[in-house]
Design a protein around this motif. Structure first.
Motif, mmCIF file in Angstrom:
data_model
loop_
_atom_site.group_PDB
_atom_site.id
_atom_site.type_symbol
_atom_site.label_atom_id
_atom_site.label_comp_id
_atom_site.label_asym_id
_atom_site.label_seq_id
_atom_site.Cartn_x
_atom_site.Cartn_y
_atom_site.Cartn_z
ATOM 1 N N UNK A 32 70.004 22.515 -89.287
ATOM 2 C CA UNK A 32 70.287 23.936 -88.714
ATOM 3 C C UNK A 32 71.416 24.037 -87.981
ATOM 4 N N UNK A 33 71.921 25.358 -88.093
ATOM 5 C CA UNK A 33 73.413 25.668 -87.457
ATOM 6 C C UNK A 33 73.608 27.323 -86.944
ATOM 7 N N UNK A 34 74.514 27.494 -86.242
ATOM 8 C CA UNK A 34 74.630 28.941 -85.902
ATOM 9 C C UNK A 34 75.684 29.781 -86.787
ATOM 10 N N UNK A 35 75.722 30.896 -87.014
ATOM 11 C CA UNK A 35 76.784 31.555 -87.764
ATOM 12 C C UNK A 35 77.080 32.835 -86.963
ATOM 13 N N UNK A 36 78.198 33.278 -87.310
ATOM 14 C CA UNK A 36 78.512 34.727 -86.562
ATOM 15 C C UNK A 36 78.027 35.834 -87.700
ATOM 16 N N UNK A 37 77.247 36.815 -87.207
ATOM 17 C CA UNK A 37 77.079 37.862 -88.134
ATOM 18 C C UNK A 37 77.847 39.270 -87.748
ATOM 19 N N UNK A 38 78.337 39.899 -88.705
ATOM 20 C CA UNK A 38 79.040 41.137 -88.822
ATOM 21 C C UNK A 38 78.344 42.183 -89.161
ATOM 22 N N UNK A 39 78.060 43.393 -88.498
ATOM 23 C CA UNK A 39 77.314 44.443 -89.083
ATOM 24 C C UNK A 39 78.136 45.157 -90.384
ATOM 25 N N UNK A 40 77.487 45.298 -91.486
ATOM 26 C CA UNK A 40 77.783 46.111 -92.461
ATOM 27 C C UNK A 40 78.446 44.921 -93.571
ATOM 28 N N UNK A 41 78.547 43.737 -93.154
ATOM 29 C CA UNK A 41 79.020 42.959 -94.163
ATOM 30 C C UNK A 41 77.799 42.436 -95.028
#
Length: 281
Positions: A32-41
Protein backbone atom coordinates in the motif's frame (compact mmCIF):
# COMPACT_ATOMS: atom_id res chain seq x y z
CA UNK A 1 5.88 -0.31 -5.75
CA UNK A 2 7.59 -3.62 -6.10
CA UNK A 3 7.66 -6.75 -3.98
CA UNK A 4 8.24 -10.35 -4.91
CA UNK A 5 8.30 -10.86 -8.66
CA UNK A 6 5.79 -8.08 -9.37
CA UNK A 7 5.70 -4.29 -9.51
CA UNK A 8 2.93 -1.76 -10.19
CA UNK A 9 2.83 2.01 -10.68
CA UNK A 10 0.22 4.66 -11.40
CA UNK A 11 1.23 6.57 -14.54
CA UNK A 12 0.16 10.14 -15.44
CA UNK A 13 1.26 11.73 -18.72
CA UNK A 14 3.87 9.02 -19.25
CA UNK A 15 5.53 9.45 -15.83
CA UNK A 16 5.33 7.18 -12.79
CA UNK A 17 3.57 9.02 -9.97
CA UNK A 18 5.66 9.55 -6.82
CA UNK A 19 4.72 7.12 -4.06
CA UNK A 20 4.73 7.93 -0.33
CA UNK A 21 4.88 5.70 2.77
CA UNK A 22 5.00 2.30 1.08
CA UNK A 23 4.00 -0.51 3.44
CA UNK A 24 3.77 -4.29 2.98
CA UNK A 25 1.58 -6.54 5.12
CA UNK A 26 3.03 -9.30 7.27
CA UNK A 27 2.14 -12.05 4.80
CA UNK A 28 3.94 -10.26 1.96
CA UNK A 29 0.92 -10.30 -0.35
CA UNK A 30 -0.28 -6.69 -0.17
CA UNK A 31 1.57 -3.41 -0.69
CA UNK A 32 0.00 0.00 0.00
CA UNK A 33 1.15 3.55 -0.67
CA UNK A 34 -0.15 7.11 -1.02
CA UNK A 35 -0.14 9.12 -4.26
CA UNK A 36 -1.21 12.64 -5.26
CA UNK A 37 -4.38 12.97 -7.36
CA UNK A 38 -4.95 15.93 -9.71
CA UNK A 39 -8.43 16.75 -11.01
CA UNK A 40 -8.73 16.34 -14.78
CA UNK A 41 -5.61 14.17 -15.12
CA UNK A 42 -6.05 10.85 -16.93
CA UNK A 43 -4.07 7.93 -15.53
CA UNK A 44 -3.28 4.26 -16.06
CA UNK A 45 -1.83 1.48 -13.93
CA UNK A 46 1.29 -0.24 -15.25
CA UNK A 47 2.24 -3.63 -13.85
CA UNK A 48 5.10 -6.00 -14.59
CA UNK A 49 6.32 -9.51 -13.82
CA UNK A 50 10.07 -9.71 -13.27
CA UNK A 51 10.41 -13.49 -13.01
CA UNK A 52 12.37 -15.19 -15.78
CA UNK A 53 10.19 -18.30 -15.44
CA UNK A 54 6.67 -17.15 -14.95
CA UNK A 55 3.26 -18.70 -15.48
CA UNK A 56 0.40 -16.79 -17.04
CA UNK A 57 -0.56 -13.78 -14.92
CA UNK A 58 -3.79 -11.80 -14.76
CA UNK A 59 -4.20 -8.29 -13.36
CA UNK A 60 -7.66 -7.04 -12.33
CA UNK A 61 -8.09 -3.31 -11.72
CA UNK A 62 -10.75 -1.76 -9.47
CA UNK A 63 -11.17 1.96 -8.70
CA UNK A 64 -13.28 3.16 -5.75
CA UNK A 65 -14.54 -0.43 -5.55
CA UNK A 66 -15.70 -0.49 -9.19
CA UNK A 67 -14.29 -3.20 -11.44
CA UNK A 68 -12.70 -1.72 -14.56
CA UNK A 69 -10.59 -4.02 -16.69
CA UNK A 70 -8.46 -7.17 -16.63
CA UNK A 71 -5.18 -7.63 -18.48
CA UNK A 72 -2.99 -10.68 -18.93
CA UNK A 73 0.70 -11.45 -19.39
CA UNK A 74 1.38 -14.63 -21.34
CA UNK A 75 4.85 -16.25 -21.48
CA UNK A 76 4.37 -17.16 -25.13
CA UNK A 77 4.23 -13.46 -26.14
CA UNK A 78 7.50 -12.58 -24.32
CA UNK A 79 5.95 -9.49 -22.71
CA UNK A 80 6.59 -8.58 -19.10
CA UNK A 81 4.52 -5.36 -18.77
CA UNK A 82 0.81 -4.57 -19.16
CA UNK A 83 -1.27 -1.41 -18.80
CA UNK A 84 -4.73 -0.90 -17.30
CA UNK A 85 -5.92 2.46 -18.61
CA UNK A 86 -9.63 2.18 -19.40
CA UNK A 87 -12.98 0.99 -18.13
CA UNK A 88 -14.46 -1.66 -20.47
CA UNK A 89 -18.22 -1.69 -20.94
CA UNK A 90 -19.24 -4.23 -23.57
CA UNK A 91 -18.26 -2.70 -26.89
CA UNK A 92 -17.44 0.63 -25.23
CA UNK A 93 -14.47 1.89 -23.26
CA UNK A 94 -13.79 5.00 -21.19
CA UNK A 95 -10.54 6.56 -19.97
CA UNK A 96 -9.74 6.72 -16.26
CA UNK A 97 -9.31 10.18 -14.73
CA UNK A 98 -9.37 11.99 -11.39
CA UNK A 99 -12.45 14.14 -10.63
CA UNK A 100 -13.88 16.16 -7.77
CA UNK A 101 -16.17 14.24 -5.44
CA UNK A 102 -19.75 15.54 -5.44
CA UNK A 103 -20.39 17.09 -2.02
CA UNK A 104 -23.49 18.67 -0.50
CA UNK A 105 -24.55 20.36 2.73
CA UNK A 106 -27.93 18.58 2.67
CA UNK A 107 -28.44 17.30 6.23
CA UNK A 108 -30.39 14.32 4.90
CA UNK A 109 -27.08 12.89 3.60
CA UNK A 110 -25.31 12.91 6.97
CA UNK A 111 -26.26 9.32 7.77
CA UNK A 112 -25.26 7.97 4.38
CA UNK A 113 -22.25 5.61 4.72
CA UNK A 114 -19.14 6.38 2.69
CA UNK A 115 -17.84 3.54 0.52
CA UNK A 116 -14.85 1.87 2.16
CA UNK A 117 -13.06 1.71 -1.20
CA UNK A 118 -13.46 5.43 -1.94
CA UNK A 119 -10.05 6.95 -2.71
CA UNK A 120 -8.39 3.63 -3.54
CA UNK A 121 -7.00 2.19 -6.77
CA UNK A 122 -6.42 -1.54 -6.40
CA UNK A 123 -4.67 -3.97 -8.72
CA UNK A 124 -4.93 -7.67 -7.94
CA UNK A 125 -2.44 -10.00 -9.66
CA UNK A 126 -2.96 -13.76 -9.81
CA UNK A 127 -0.88 -16.55 -11.36
CA UNK A 128 -2.31 -19.57 -13.13
CA UNK A 129 -3.19 -20.88 -16.57
CA UNK A 130 -5.16 -19.59 -19.53
CA UNK A 131 -7.92 -21.33 -21.40
CA UNK A 132 -8.95 -19.78 -24.71
CA UNK A 133 -12.60 -19.54 -25.74
CA UNK A 134 -14.47 -17.94 -28.66
CA UNK A 135 -15.69 -14.43 -27.98
CA UNK A 136 -19.27 -13.99 -26.89
CA UNK A 137 -21.46 -11.09 -27.86
CA UNK A 138 -20.76 -8.45 -25.19
CA UNK A 139 -23.50 -6.58 -23.41
CA UNK A 140 -24.06 -3.11 -24.78
CA UNK A 141 -24.81 0.11 -22.99
CA UNK A 142 -23.09 2.06 -20.26
CA UNK A 143 -23.40 1.24 -16.58
CA UNK A 144 -21.57 4.35 -15.36
CA UNK A 145 -23.61 7.26 -16.66
CA UNK A 146 -24.78 8.10 -13.12
CA UNK A 147 -22.54 5.98 -10.88
CA UNK A 148 -21.20 8.86 -8.83
CA UNK A 149 -22.89 9.31 -5.47
CA UNK A 150 -23.31 12.57 -3.58
CA UNK A 151 -21.96 12.71 -0.03
CA UNK A 152 -22.34 15.21 2.78
CA UNK A 153 -19.23 17.37 3.03
CA UNK A 154 -18.73 16.42 6.70
CA UNK A 155 -18.80 12.70 5.87
CA UNK A 156 -15.64 12.86 3.77
CA UNK A 157 -13.84 15.63 5.65
CA UNK A 158 -11.03 13.29 6.71
CA UNK A 159 -11.12 11.28 3.49
CA UNK A 160 -10.55 12.21 -0.13
CA UNK A 161 -12.34 15.05 -1.87
CA UNK A 162 -11.46 13.38 -5.15
CA UNK A 163 -12.79 10.28 -6.89
CA UNK A 164 -12.09 8.38 -10.10
CA UNK A 165 -14.19 9.44 -13.06
CA UNK A 166 -14.46 8.22 -16.61
CA UNK A 167 -13.99 9.97 -19.93
CA UNK A 168 -16.39 9.91 -22.90
CA UNK A 169 -17.41 6.55 -24.31
CA UNK A 170 -15.81 5.26 -27.48
CA UNK A 171 -16.00 2.02 -29.45
CA UNK A 172 -13.35 -0.64 -29.06
CA UNK A 173 -12.77 -3.79 -31.07
CA UNK A 174 -13.67 -7.20 -29.70
CA UNK A 175 -11.08 -9.99 -30.26
CA UNK A 176 -12.19 -13.20 -31.91
CA UNK A 177 -11.02 -15.18 -28.87
CA UNK A 178 -11.00 -14.36 -25.19
CA UNK A 179 -9.29 -16.09 -22.29
CA UNK A 180 -10.64 -17.70 -19.19
CA UNK A 181 -8.16 -17.43 -16.39
CA UNK A 182 -7.72 -20.34 -13.96
CA UNK A 183 -5.71 -19.26 -10.88
CA UNK A 184 -3.29 -21.62 -9.19
CA UNK A 185 -2.91 -22.19 -5.46
CA UNK A 186 -0.55 -19.24 -4.91
CA UNK A 187 -2.11 -16.31 -3.02
CA UNK A 188 -2.79 -13.25 -5.22
CA UNK A 189 -0.77 -10.07 -4.84
CA UNK A 190 -2.50 -6.75 -4.22
CA UNK A 191 -1.19 -3.26 -4.92
CA UNK A 192 -3.29 -0.51 -3.32
CA UNK A 193 -2.77 3.15 -4.22
CA UNK A 194 -4.60 5.51 -1.86
CA UNK A 195 -4.98 8.84 -3.64
CA UNK A 196 -5.60 12.28 -2.12
CA UNK A 197 -5.11 15.94 -3.12
CA UNK A 198 -1.63 17.21 -2.36
CA UNK A 199 -2.98 19.54 0.35
CA UNK A 200 -4.40 16.65 2.38
CA UNK A 201 -1.20 14.61 2.10
CA UNK A 202 0.88 17.62 3.21
CA UNK A 203 -1.48 18.43 6.09
CA UNK A 204 -1.16 14.84 7.35
CA UNK A 205 2.62 14.84 7.04
CA UNK A 206 2.66 12.25 4.26
CA UNK A 207 4.00 14.47 1.47
CA UNK A 208 6.58 17.21 2.14
CA UNK A 209 5.59 20.83 1.82
CA UNK A 210 7.06 22.84 -1.05
CA UNK A 211 10.29 24.65 -0.19
CA UNK A 212 10.71 28.32 -1.22
CA UNK A 213 12.58 28.81 -4.46
CA UNK A 214 16.27 29.73 -4.09
CA UNK A 215 19.03 30.32 -6.67
CA UNK A 216 20.25 26.96 -7.96
CA UNK A 217 23.95 27.94 -7.83
CA UNK A 218 26.11 30.69 -6.38
CA UNK A 219 27.20 31.68 -9.88
CA UNK A 220 23.56 32.29 -10.84
CA UNK A 221 23.17 34.57 -7.82
CA UNK A 222 26.42 36.44 -8.55
CA UNK A 223 25.46 36.87 -12.17
CA UNK A 224 22.14 38.36 -11.14
CA UNK A 225 23.85 40.79 -8.73
CA UNK A 226 26.31 41.88 -11.42
CA UNK A 227 23.49 42.58 -13.86
CA UNK A 228 21.65 44.63 -11.22
CA UNK A 229 24.78 46.64 -10.34
CA UNK A 230 25.50 47.35 -14.00
CA UNK A 231 21.98 48.65 -14.49
CA UNK A 232 22.25 50.95 -11.46
CA UNK A 233 25.56 52.48 -12.66
CA UNK A 234 24.12 53.07 -16.11
CA UNK A 235 21.14 54.87 -14.62
CA UNK A 236 23.40 57.05 -12.44
CA UNK A 237 25.40 58.12 -15.52
CA UNK A 238 22.22 59.06 -17.39
CA UNK A 239 20.96 61.12 -14.43
CA UNK A 240 24.30 62.94 -14.12
CA UNK A 241 24.25 63.88 -17.81
CA UNK A 242 20.67 65.11 -17.45
CA UNK A 243 21.64 67.26 -14.46
CA UNK A 244 24.51 68.83 -16.44
CA UNK A 245 22.15 69.63 -19.29
CA UNK A 246 19.60 71.20 -16.93
CA UNK A 247 22.29 73.29 -15.17
CA UNK A 248 23.47 74.65 -18.53
CA UNK A 249 19.91 75.48 -19.55
CA UNK A 250 19.26 77.27 -16.24
CA UNK A 251 22.47 79.35 -16.62
CA UNK A 252 21.48 80.50 -20.12
CA UNK A 253 18.00 81.53 -18.95
CA UNK A 254 19.54 83.54 -16.04
CA UNK A 255 21.79 85.44 -18.42
CA UNK A 256 18.82 86.33 -20.63
CA UNK A 257 16.87 87.77 -17.67
CA UNK A 258 19.64 90.20 -16.50
CA UNK A 259 18.66 93.98 -17.04
CA UNK A 260 20.50 95.73 -19.89
CA UNK A 261 22.52 98.87 -18.97
CA UNK A 262 21.58 101.95 -21.06
CA UNK A 263 24.59 103.74 -22.43
CA UNK A 264 24.36 107.50 -21.75
CA UNK A 265 25.25 109.87 -24.55
CA UNK A 266 28.28 111.98 -23.69
CA UNK A 267 27.67 115.82 -23.79
CA UNK A 268 30.25 118.49 -23.31
CA UNK A 269 29.60 120.84 -20.41
CA UNK A 270 30.26 124.55 -20.85
CA UNK A 271 29.89 127.43 -18.38
CA UNK A 272 26.75 129.61 -18.45
CA UNK A 273 27.18 133.22 -19.68
CA UNK A 274 25.33 135.99 -17.82
CA UNK A 275 22.40 137.21 -19.81
CA UNK A 276 22.35 134.20 -22.17
CA UNK A 277 18.95 132.84 -23.10
CA UNK A 278 18.61 129.00 -23.12
CA UNK A 279 16.00 127.50 -25.38
CA UNK A 280 14.10 124.84 -23.42
CA UNK A 281 11.78 123.80 -26.19
Amino acid sequence: MRFGDFSAHVVIEGEDVKEYEITVNSSGTQATCWIVSEVGKMFSVKWSCHSSKRPACQGVLTVDGIGCVRTCLLPMYNKDTAFCSVMHLGTKERDLMFCNLQLSDDEALLGKPVLSHLGKIKLGISQGTIRWEPSKAPESGSQLTSYRSIYHEKSVKKLSTHCVGFGPEREHSIPSRVWEFVPNQDPPFEFIFEYRPIGILQANGIAPRSAPAIPTTLSDSSSGMQKTQSGVLERIALLENEMKRLRGQAHDETEDRKPKRIKKEHTEKRPLVHGEVIDLT
